[in-house]
Design a protein around this motif. Structure first.
Motif, PDB file in Angstrom:
ATOM      1  N   LYS A   9       0.840  -1.199   0.000  1.00  0.00           N
ATOM      2  CA  LYS A   9       0.000   0.000   0.000  1.00  0.00           C
ATOM      3  C   LYS A   9       0.877   1.251   0.000  1.00  0.00           C
ATOM      4  N   ALA A  25      -8.560   6.685  -3.471  1.00  0.00           N
ATOM      5  CA  ALA A  25      -8.708   5.552  -2.555  1.00  0.00           C
ATOM      6  C   ALA A  25     -10.184   5.257  -2.309  1.00  0.00           C
ATOM      7  N   PHE A  33      -6.901  -3.114  -0.034  1.00  0.00           N
ATOM      8  CA  PHE A  33      -6.967  -1.719  -0.463  1.00  0.00           C
ATOM      9  C   PHE A  33      -7.383  -1.643  -1.925  1.00  0.00           C
TER      10      PHE A  33
END
Length: 145
Positions: A9, A25, A33
């Motif tokens: 990440k 995001a 993620f």
């Protein structure tokens, strides 16, 4: 101690902030993620998925317009020679073309993976033929002879 998921990440966020700051995001994603990028007329998505005891998997996806359902894109995705695992998924009336790779097999940067996956998927699109065009072309050839 930092988990591998967090490590990848941070790698992605650092590189994306410098070279592709348009990634957004998705904080609601619960399996690791996820980021999205609108690249009109297509949407791109990048995921880092937690695989439990296994190394994380990274996946780059392009969402295709519905018109691609009338093409041979399904055949082309599985025929394309790639170091990545290529797949295609129909979900919510959208076609998702995916390139995924276990991080233990990653031989380049995370953005390098994204750029290679994007390039491979675009190469597939270059080979896609509208099925109705194929039928029309065959009928036209028959009438010409």
């Amino acid at each position: 101690m930092m988990k591998l998921l967090e490590f990848y990440k941070e790698l992605f966020e650092d590189a994306a902030s410098r070279f592709e700051p348009v990634w957004q995001a998705d904080l609601a994603y619960s399996h690791g993620f996820r980021w999205t990028k609108d690249n009109y007329p297509i949407q791109e998505q990048f995921r880092i998925t937690d695989m439990g005891d296994e190394p994380p998997v990274i996946m780059f996806s392009i969402v295709l317009p519905d018109m691609y359902s009338e093409t041979n894109v399904f055949d082309e995705v599985y025929r394309y020679p790639s170091h990545n695992d290529m797949s295609i998924v129909l979900m919510s009336q959208q076609i998702w073309v995916n390139a995924s790779l276990c991080t233990s097999k990653l031989e380049q940067s995370v953005l390098g993976f994204i750029h290679q996956a994007r390039s491979e998927i675009m190469n597939i699109f270059d080979c896609v033929i509208l099925k109705t065009d194929v039928v029309h072309t065959k009928e036209t050839e028959r009438h010409i002879r």
